[in-house]
Design a protein around this motif. Structure first.
Motif, PDB file in Angstrom:
ATOM      1  N   VAL A 193       0.875  -1.183   0.000  1.00  0.00           N
ATOM      2  CA  VAL A 193       0.000   0.000   0.000  1.00  0.00           C
ATOM      3  C   VAL A 193       0.905   1.224   0.000  1.00  0.00           C
ATOM      4  O   VAL A 193       1.936   1.243   0.675  1.00  0.00           O
ATOM      5  N   ALA A 194       0.530   2.254  -0.790  1.00  0.00           N
ATOM      6  CA  ALA A 194       1.416   3.418  -0.939  1.00  0.00           C
ATOM      7  C   ALA A 194       0.615   4.708  -0.886  1.00  0.00           C
ATOM      8  O   ALA A 194      -0.522   4.778  -1.360  1.00  0.00           O
ATOM      9  N   HIS A 195       1.252   5.738  -0.327  1.00  0.00           N
ATOM     10  CA  HIS A 195       0.653   7.075  -0.324  1.00  0.00           C
ATOM     11  C   HIS A 195       0.919   7.709  -1.688  1.00  0.00           C
ATOM     12  O   HIS A 195       2.010   7.526  -2.239  1.00  0.00           O
ATOM     13  N   PRO A 196      -0.034   8.490  -2.219  1.00  0.00           N
ATOM     14  CA  PRO A 196       0.188   9.046  -3.564  1.00  0.00           C
ATOM     15  C   PRO A 196       1.281  10.110  -3.647  1.00  0.00           C
ATOM     16  O   PRO A 196       1.606  10.553  -4.738  1.00  0.00           O
ATOM     17  N   GLU A 197       1.861  10.527  -2.525  1.00  0.00           N
ATOM     18  CA  GLU A 197       3.008  11.449  -2.584  1.00  0.00           C
ATOM     19  C   GLU A 197       4.314  10.718  -2.891  1.00  0.00           C
ATOM     20  O   GLU A 197       5.354  11.353  -3.020  1.00  0.00           O
ATOM     21  N   CYS A 198       4.271   9.368  -2.971  1.00  0.00           N
ATOM     22  CA  CYS A 198       5.523   8.618  -3.152  1.00  0.00           C
ATOM     23  C   CYS A 198       6.251   9.022  -4.418  1.00  0.00           C
ATOM     24  O   CYS A 198       5.636   9.317  -5.444  1.00  0.00           O
ATOM     25  N   GLY A 199       7.570   8.990  -4.375  1.00  0.00           N
ATOM     26  CA  GLY A 199       8.417   9.424  -5.479  1.00  0.00           C
ATOM     27  C   GLY A 199       8.244   8.596  -6.722  1.00  0.00           C
ATOM     28  O   GLY A 199       7.927   7.403  -6.658  1.00  0.00           O
ATOM     29  N   CYS A 200       8.455   9.258  -7.856  1.00  0.00           N
ATOM     30  CA  CYS A 200       8.387   8.592  -9.136  1.00  0.00           C
ATOM     31  C   CYS A 200       7.048   7.879  -9.317  1.00  0.00           C
ATOM     32  O   CYS A 200       6.988   6.697  -9.635  1.00  0.00           O
ATOM     33  N   ALA A 201       5.973   8.638  -9.087  1.00  0.00           N
ATOM     34  CA  ALA A 201       4.628   8.056  -9.070  1.00  0.00           C
ATOM     35  C   ALA A 201       4.318   7.234 -10.312  1.00  0.00           C
ATOM     36  O   ALA A 201       3.729   6.158 -10.221  1.00  0.00           O
ATOM     37  N   SER A 202       4.751   7.703 -11.481  1.00  0.00           N
ATOM     38  CA  SER A 202       4.348   6.992 -12.701  1.00  0.00           C
ATOM     39  C   SER A 202       5.020   5.630 -12.788  1.00  0.00           C
ATOM     40  O   SER A 202       4.559   4.756 -13.503  1.00  0.00           O
ATOM     41  N   GLU A 203       6.117   5.429 -12.044  1.00  0.00           N
ATOM     42  CA  GLU A 203       6.739   4.100 -12.045  1.00  0.00           C
ATOM     43  C   GLU A 203       6.353   3.287 -10.807  1.00  0.00           C
ATOM     44  O   GLU A 203       6.219   2.086 -10.867  1.00  0.00           O
ATOM     45  N   LEU A 205       3.563   3.887  -8.467  1.00  0.00           N
ATOM     46  CA  LEU A 205       2.168   3.676  -8.085  1.00  0.00           C
ATOM     47  C   LEU A 205       1.425   2.632  -8.941  1.00  0.00           C
ATOM     48  O   LEU A 205       0.627   1.868  -8.398  1.00  0.00           O
ATOM     49  N   PRO A 206       1.695   2.540 -10.277  1.00  0.00           N
ATOM     50  CA  PRO A 206       0.996   1.488 -11.020  1.00  0.00           C
ATOM     51  C   PRO A 206       1.378   0.085 -10.559  1.00  0.00           C
ATOM     52  O   PRO A 206       0.680  -0.882 -10.837  1.00  0.00           O
ATOM     53  N   GLN A 207       2.494  -0.040  -9.854  1.00  0.00           N
ATOM     54  CA  GLN A 207       2.955  -1.371  -9.433  1.00  0.00           C
ATOM     55  C   GLN A 207       2.511  -1.762  -8.032  1.00  0.00           C
ATOM     56  O   GLN A 207       2.808  -2.853  -7.574  1.00  0.00           O
ATOM     57  N   VAL A 208       1.860  -0.861  -7.311  1.00  0.00           N
ATOM     58  CA  VAL A 208       1.459  -1.216  -5.951  1.00  0.00           C
ATOM     59  C   VAL A 208       0.033  -1.725  -5.950  1.00  0.00           C
ATOM     60  O   VAL A 208      -0.692  -1.571  -6.931  1.00  0.00           O
ATOM     61  N   ASP A 209      -0.380  -2.344  -4.852  1.00  0.00           N
ATOM     62  CA  ASP A 209      -1.718  -2.933  -4.813  1.00  0.00           C
ATOM     63  C   ASP A 209      -2.782  -1.883  -4.537  1.00  0.00           C
ATOM     64  O   ASP A 209      -3.868  -1.935  -5.102  1.00  0.00           O
ATOM     65  N   ARG A 210      -2.495  -0.930  -3.640  1.00  0.00           N
ATOM     66  CA  ARG A 210      -3.471   0.126  -3.345  1.00  0.00           C
ATOM     67  C   ARG A 210      -2.739   1.448  -3.124  1.00  0.00           C
ATOM     68  O   ARG A 210      -1.699   1.493  -2.473  1.00  0.00           O
ATOM     69  N   VAL A 211      -3.321   2.520  -3.690  1.00  0.00           N
ATOM     70  CA  VAL A 211      -2.809   3.877  -3.457  1.00  0.00           C
ATOM     71  C   VAL A 211      -3.816   4.533  -2.514  1.00  0.00           C
ATOM     72  O   VAL A 211      -4.995   4.667  -2.852  1.00  0.00           O
ATOM     73  N   LEU A 212      -3.364   4.914  -1.318  1.00  0.00           N
ATOM     74  CA  LEU A 212      -4.310   5.309  -0.271  1.00  0.00           C
ATOM     75  C   LEU A 212      -3.800   6.489   0.544  1.00  0.00           C
ATOM     76  O   LEU A 212      -2.586   6.661   0.725  1.00  0.00           O
ATOM     77  N   SER A 213      -4.748   7.271   1.086  1.00  0.00           N
ATOM     78  CA  SER A 213      -4.395   8.283   2.092  1.00  0.00           C
ATOM     79  C   SER A 213      -4.023   7.526   3.364  1.00  0.00           C
ATOM     80  O   SER A 213      -4.198   6.303   3.457  1.00  0.00           O
ATOM     81  N   THR A 214      -3.557   8.260   4.376  1.00  0.00           N
ATOM     82  CA  THR A 214      -3.147   7.541   5.585  1.00  0.00           C
ATOM     83  C   THR A 214      -4.350   6.857   6.263  1.00  0.00           C
ATOM     84  O   THR A 214      -4.214   5.743   6.762  1.00  0.00           O
ATOM     85  N   ASP A 215      -5.532   7.487   6.253  1.00  0.00           N
ATOM     86  CA  ASP A 215      -6.699   6.798   6.831  1.00  0.00           C
ATOM     87  C   ASP A 215      -7.126   5.616   5.963  1.00  0.00           C
ATOM     88  O   ASP A 215      -7.629   4.604   6.473  1.00  0.00           O
ATOM     89  N   GLY A 216      -6.923   5.742   4.647  1.00  0.00           N
ATOM     90  CA  GLY A 216      -7.212   4.611   3.755  1.00  0.00           C
ATOM     91  C   GLY A 216      -6.348   3.421   4.141  1.00  0.00           C
ATOM     92  O   GLY A 216      -6.806   2.268   4.157  1.00  0.00           O
ATOM     93  N   MET A 217      -5.114   3.682   4.503  1.00  0.00           N
ATOM     94  CA  MET A 217      -4.211   2.596   4.920  1.00  0.00           C
ATOM     95  C   MET A 217      -4.677   1.965   6.233  1.00  0.00           C
ATOM     96  O   MET A 217      -4.577   0.763   6.432  1.00  0.00           O
TER      97      MET A 217
END
Ligand code: 13P
Ligand code: SF4
Length: 301
Positions: A193-203, A205-217
């Motif tokens: 699970v990853a926060h959408p502020e993570c670096g190099c989003a285009s590489e 975020l498509p590879q993680v299972d869920r992109v979530l806010s901290t409460d989403g996590m």
């Protein structure tokens, strides 16, 4: 008397509510009345009926609380609790950017100063950024600031051609694709699970299972039955995840992802804030007046 007991007693005496962000130190989270992400805490601040709001978070969150609920005394227990991402753009830079794109809608992430929000048409958090952008009339140009990785994620989710400000969060920008690949190899089968502020989003975020806010996590943690989950965000979130689901192992993607601003506040600061009613957050009325509309719309989205 323990620090916790002092805080409880002062909280009653001051008629205060204590809000804490998910990245705060575990002991601060434990004593807070409400713990959550930026959107959840903005809503709790707006509804707060106590005289004093103590915001254990960072400055832009406390400013948001003051703008949404101006009749309350809002305290930030340590004035050094800023945000490297919010520092990435000034109101003057926004005005210059707008002048280059007349007619464009400006979407400011909540991680901005009150002055920057006063220049915006919309405000969003990590949990409603996609929804906020989807509501902007098709065909209108959009300027998104200041996080280019969140902006890139929203661009791909909405299909809108957003102009992105080149700013990033120093904590999340270091979560790179190489780290993700190494963690996947070390922990085969564990969802990420990853926060959408993570670096190099285009590489990344498509590879993680869920992109979530901290409460989403936090919600993901409550529901998952996976034996192990890899967590790509600031490590403070692990406290709630582990507490809510002791049967799952929550492993940080990067154990060094520590936000120095969020860690400025400790229990002694919270106690002193209540005892001395410090440090008061004030937003100049013309700025607050212009930022209030976008923030009210944000909490309603
Ligand atoms: P959330 O709104 O997801 O809690 O994020 C706030 C933040 O500062 C992330 O770095
Ligand atoms: Fe700001 Fe990054 Fe810290 Fe969040 S983690 S408060 S965006 S510096």
């Amino acid at each position: 008397m323990s620090l916790e007991a002092e805080i409880r007693s002062l909280r009653e005496a001051r008629d205060a509510v204590l809000l804490a962000h998910n990245y705060q130190r575990p002991e601060v989270q434990e004593i807070a009345d409400y713990v959550g992400d930026s959107l959840y805490l903005a809503r709790r601040a707006q509804e707060a009926d106590r005289s004093v709001i103590v915001f254990a978070g960072v400055r832009f969150m406390a400013e948001t609380a003051k703008i949404l609920n101006p009749g309350r005394t809002v305290l930030l227990p340590d004035p050094k609790a800023g945000c490297g991402l919010a520092d990435a753009v000034t109101a003057e830079q926004v005005r210059a950017w707008k002048a280059e794109h007349p007619g464009a809608a400006v979407v400011a992430y909540i991680n901005t100063s009150a002055e920057v929000k006063a220049e915006a048409d919309y405000c969003c958090t990590s949990s409603n950024a996609v929804k906020v952008v989807e509501r902007i009339p098709a065909g209108q140009e959009v300027l998104f600031l200041p996080d280019m990785f969140l902006g890139d994620y929203v661009r791909r989710r909405t299909g809108r051609n957003l102009h992105l400000w080149v700013g990033d969060c120093p904590v999340h920008a270091r979560l790179r694709p190489e780290r993700l690949a190494a963690a996947r190899a070390e922990h085969p089968g564990a969802p990420v699970v990853a926060h959408p502020e993570c670096g190099c989003a285009s590489e990344v975020l498509p590879q993680v299972d869920r992109v979530l806010s901290t409460d989403g996590m936090v919600r993901f943690a409550e529901e998952t039955r996976a034996p192990e989950v890899l967590v790509a965000t600031e490590v403070g979130i692990l406290h709630r995840m582990r507490r809510l689901n002791p049967g799952t192992t929550f492993t940080p993607l990067d154990a060094g992802a520590i936000c120095p601003y969020m860690k400025e506040i400790d229990l002694a600061d919270v106690r002193d804030a209540l005892a001395e009613l410090r440090y008061r957050i004030e937003v100049p009325p013309p700025i607050a007046g212009r930022a209030r509309g976008v923030l009210e719309r944000m909490v309603a989205t």
